[in-house]
Design an enzyme around this catalytic site. Structure first.
Site, PDB file in Angstrom:
ATOM      1  N   ARG A 216       0.853  -1.196   0.000  1.00 29.91           N
ATOM      2  CA  ARG A 216       0.000   0.000   0.000  1.00 29.91           C
ATOM      3  C   ARG A 216       0.880   1.234   0.000  1.00 29.91           C
ATOM      4  O   ARG A 216       1.845   1.335   0.777  1.00 29.91           O
ATOM      5  CB  ARG A 216      -0.897   0.005   1.237  1.00 29.91           C
ATOM      6  CG  ARG A 216      -1.653   1.321   1.477  1.00 29.91           C
ATOM      7  CD  ARG A 216      -2.558   1.192   2.676  1.00 29.91           C
ATOM      8  NE  ARG A 216      -3.169   2.456   3.086  1.00 29.91           N
ATOM      9  CZ  ARG A 216      -2.811   3.169   4.147  1.00 29.91           C
ATOM     10  NH1 ARG A 216      -1.813   2.743   4.927  1.00 29.91           N
ATOM     11  NH2 ARG A 216      -3.424   4.301   4.439  1.00 29.91           N
TER      12      ARG A 216
ATOM     13  N   ARG B 151      -9.238  18.382   9.308  1.00 26.47           N
ATOM     14  CA  ARG B 151      -8.174  18.517  10.315  1.00 26.47           C
ATOM     15  C   ARG B 151      -8.173  19.903  10.928  1.00 26.47           C
ATOM     16  O   ARG B 151      -8.591  20.880  10.297  1.00 26.47           O
ATOM     17  CB  ARG B 151      -6.802  18.238   9.691  1.00 26.47           C
ATOM     18  CG  ARG B 151      -6.648  16.836   9.137  1.00 26.47           C
ATOM     19  CD  ARG B 151      -5.267  16.639   8.517  1.00 26.47           C
ATOM     20  NE  ARG B 151      -5.137  15.332   7.904  1.00 26.47           N
ATOM     21  CZ  ARG B 151      -4.779  14.233   8.540  1.00 26.47           C
ATOM     22  NH1 ARG B 151      -4.497  14.298   9.832  1.00 26.47           N
ATOM     23  NH2 ARG B 151      -4.682  13.077   7.912  1.00 26.47           N
TER      24      ARG B 151
ATOM     25  N   LYS C 114     -13.311   2.592   1.023  1.00 24.82           N
ATOM     26  CA  LYS C 114     -12.960   2.582   2.443  1.00 24.82           C
ATOM     27  C   LYS C 114     -14.192   2.960   3.249  1.00 24.82           C
ATOM     28  O   LYS C 114     -14.741   4.049   3.086  1.00 24.82           O
ATOM     29  CB  LYS C 114     -11.799   3.538   2.708  1.00 24.82           C
ATOM     30  CG  LYS C 114     -10.505   3.101   2.042  1.00 24.82           C
ATOM     31  CD  LYS C 114      -9.402   4.145   2.173  1.00 24.82           C
ATOM     32  CE  LYS C 114      -8.924   4.298   3.599  1.00 24.82           C
ATOM     33  NZ  LYS C 114      -7.776   5.231   3.690  1.00 24.82           N
TER      34      LYS C 114
ATOM     35  N   THR D 229      -6.445  -1.167  10.072  1.00 25.59           N
ATOM     36  CA  THR D 229      -6.270  -0.187  11.153  1.00 25.59           C
ATOM     37  C   THR D 229      -5.946  -0.844  12.493  1.00 25.59           C
ATOM     38  O   THR D 229      -6.752  -1.592  13.047  1.00 25.59           O
ATOM     39  CB  THR D 229      -7.497   0.738  11.335  1.00 25.59           C
ATOM     40  OG1 THR D 229      -7.956   1.185  10.050  1.00 25.59           O
ATOM     41  CG2 THR D 229      -7.118   1.945  12.175  1.00 25.59           C
TER      42      THR D 229
END
Length: 481
Positions: free
Chosen positions: A33, A74, A220, A278
């Site tokens: 990845r 963010r 995802k 994760t």
């Protein structure tokens, strides 16, 4: 016994040494990845070239998954470094605050539209839920909050709204640039972050095709609202990733285990690859062995039926990237010895619209019930037949035999499927059977006396035309049919 569950390792500074990359190949990774959230295109291209070179040296097909950042919401940066937030104090998310001028009272945001998506009493979770804020007032450019769970808050941490519902589009402008880069790099899979609905996946596929790419699309699943239309998303995706970080923040960590099981089960029922990701072995960023909880986590994903388990920081920046892959390999192999992983009644009463899918299911039924079968060989142009086969739990290895390098890399993410380079140079059906058996013998996949199931199409070189199943004993005179 070959490991059936596949392993993705994220590349990063810890894997840049060619010796480390070679050891990762030896330890059993199936795909790499590239996390496009960090680093430059030049850095990523260098790593991809190293992977392709190592793949040639080792004569192994390894898939390339490229993962754009997506619209991660963010906070900005703090002018004097990280701050400490105490429970009960006030803190402001201020859209007017410059992104590099945060302080102990306020901080800016990369996503000013957040102020339109939230309301008083909403709960915001920062830094993967480590900091929890409750909104007290929204006025002008400011979201005034009370700290519910405090701690140290540093630059550029992500924000989620508990329960989901943020309106940021799945594809940012940076993502569009990264998709073109993924096409140039001939990525086998492209991940789409923060998918909300099927159109997000369809748009990413369109952009990839327009840029000349042909890779599969991985949706995802990390937004709460994606769960409301999950079947629509799965229907248009080549794979889904159970991205447990942001998803856990939005739905709550206690909900994750049942959601993970449901997502994997639904993906397999709909002929789609499932990736579990994760924090699977996060302690190995620092330590040389996993915790017992991490061992259980990986094993339970295997029991759930996941096609793939993924390592992130463990290999990208960890102290023990090779040991992390080796540990994951060991755990998967042990979990796969369990009867529930090797036997299945899945789709036993299903009806099929495609003949190649019907042949695939017939092959798996025969393999699981005829005790002498030791291998399945699927001649394939696109990988669809071995993919259908891989939806059925079995202990029988499936060999995807294809002339196409891109298909050999693609199938590396299918549970229990192993790519074999094969080009049928004859139109004689019986001669092709002989060639298949000889190739499997050369690969040490079978030996004298083994029974092999072969699937292929009468029309050589045509996608979706698998219509033949044959059971052959290795050592018989194949030419007699």
């Amino acid at each position: 016994m070959q490991r059936r569950t596949k392993i993705i390792a994220t590349l990063g500074p810890a894997t840049d040494d060619p010796a480390v990359l070679e050891a990762l190949f030896d330890s059993g990774l199936d795909a790499v990845r590239i996390n496009l959230s960090h680093g430059s295109h030049a850095e990523h291209e260098r790593r991809i070239q190293q992977v392709r070179e190592q793949s040639r040296k080792s004569a192994r097909s390894v898939a390339l998954l490229m993962d754009p950042q997506g619209p991660k919401i963010r906070i900005g940066r703090f002018a004097k470094g990280a701050i400490d937030l105490a429970e009960g104090r006030s803190f402001c998310l201020d859209m007017a605050c410059p992104l590099d001028a945060g302080d102990s009272r306020r901080v800016g945001l990369t996503y000013p539209e957040l102020i339109k998506d939230v309301a008083v009493d909403d709960v915001l979770l920062l830094d993967d839920g480590r900091i929890v804020l409750k909104i007290q007032q929204i006025q002008g450019s400011k979201i005034d909050c009370t700290v519910v769970v405090g701690g140290t808050l540093s630059d550029n941490k992500g924000i989620n709204r508990q329960g989901g519902g943020l309106s940021a589009k799945a594809l940012s402008e940076k993502d569009r640039v990264d998709i073109r880069f993924a096409a140039e790099m001939e990525a086998d899979y492209l991940a789409v972050s923060f998918v909300r609905e099927a159109v997000d996946v369809e748009e990413a596929r369109r952009l990839l095709h327009e840029a000349g790419g042909s890779g599969g699309i991985v949706a995802k699943i990390e937004r709460a609202e994606a769960l409301d239309c999950i079947e629509d998303i799965i229907c248009v995706s080549d794979a889904i990733m159970v991205a447990r970080g942001d998803l856990g923040v939005e739905i709550g960590d206690a909900e994750l285990p049942s959601v993970q099981k449901s997502l994997i089960r639904t993906a397999r029922e709909m002929n789609t690859v499932a990736i579990t990701a994760t924090q699977m072995m996060e302690s190995m960023i620092e330590n040389s062995i996993p915790t017992r909880a991490e061992v259980f986590d990986v094993a339970n994903a295997v029991f759930d039926g996941t096609d793939v388990v993924m390592l992130s920081g463990e290999t990208a920046m960890g102290k023990n990237p090779v040991k992390a892959v080796a540990a994951m390999d060991r755990i998967c192999r042990e979990a796969e010895k369990h009867k529930s992983v090797r036997k299945s009644r899945h789709r036993i009463n299903a009806e099929f619209l495609r003949r190649d899918e019907a042949i695939a299911m017939a092959a798996m039924y025969a393999a699981n019930h005829y005790l002498r079968v030791t291998a399945i060989a699927a001649l394939t142009e696109s990988g669809s037949t071995p993919k259908s086969m891989s939806r059925i739990s079995s202990g029988i290895p499936i060999y995807a035999m294809t002339r196409h390098r891109s298909v050999r890399r693609k199938v590396t993410l299918f549970r229990g499927v192993y790519p074999v380079k094969f080009h049928a140079v004859s139109n004689d059906v019986q001669k092709i059977n002989e060639m298949i058996i000889e190739e499997l013998l050369q690969c040490n996949a079978v030996e004298e006396g083994d029974v092999v199931i072969i699937t292929k199409g009468d029309a050589s070189g045509v996608e979706g035309h698998t219509n033949t199943l044959k059971i052959i004993r290795v050592g018989d005179h194949i030419a007699r049919g």
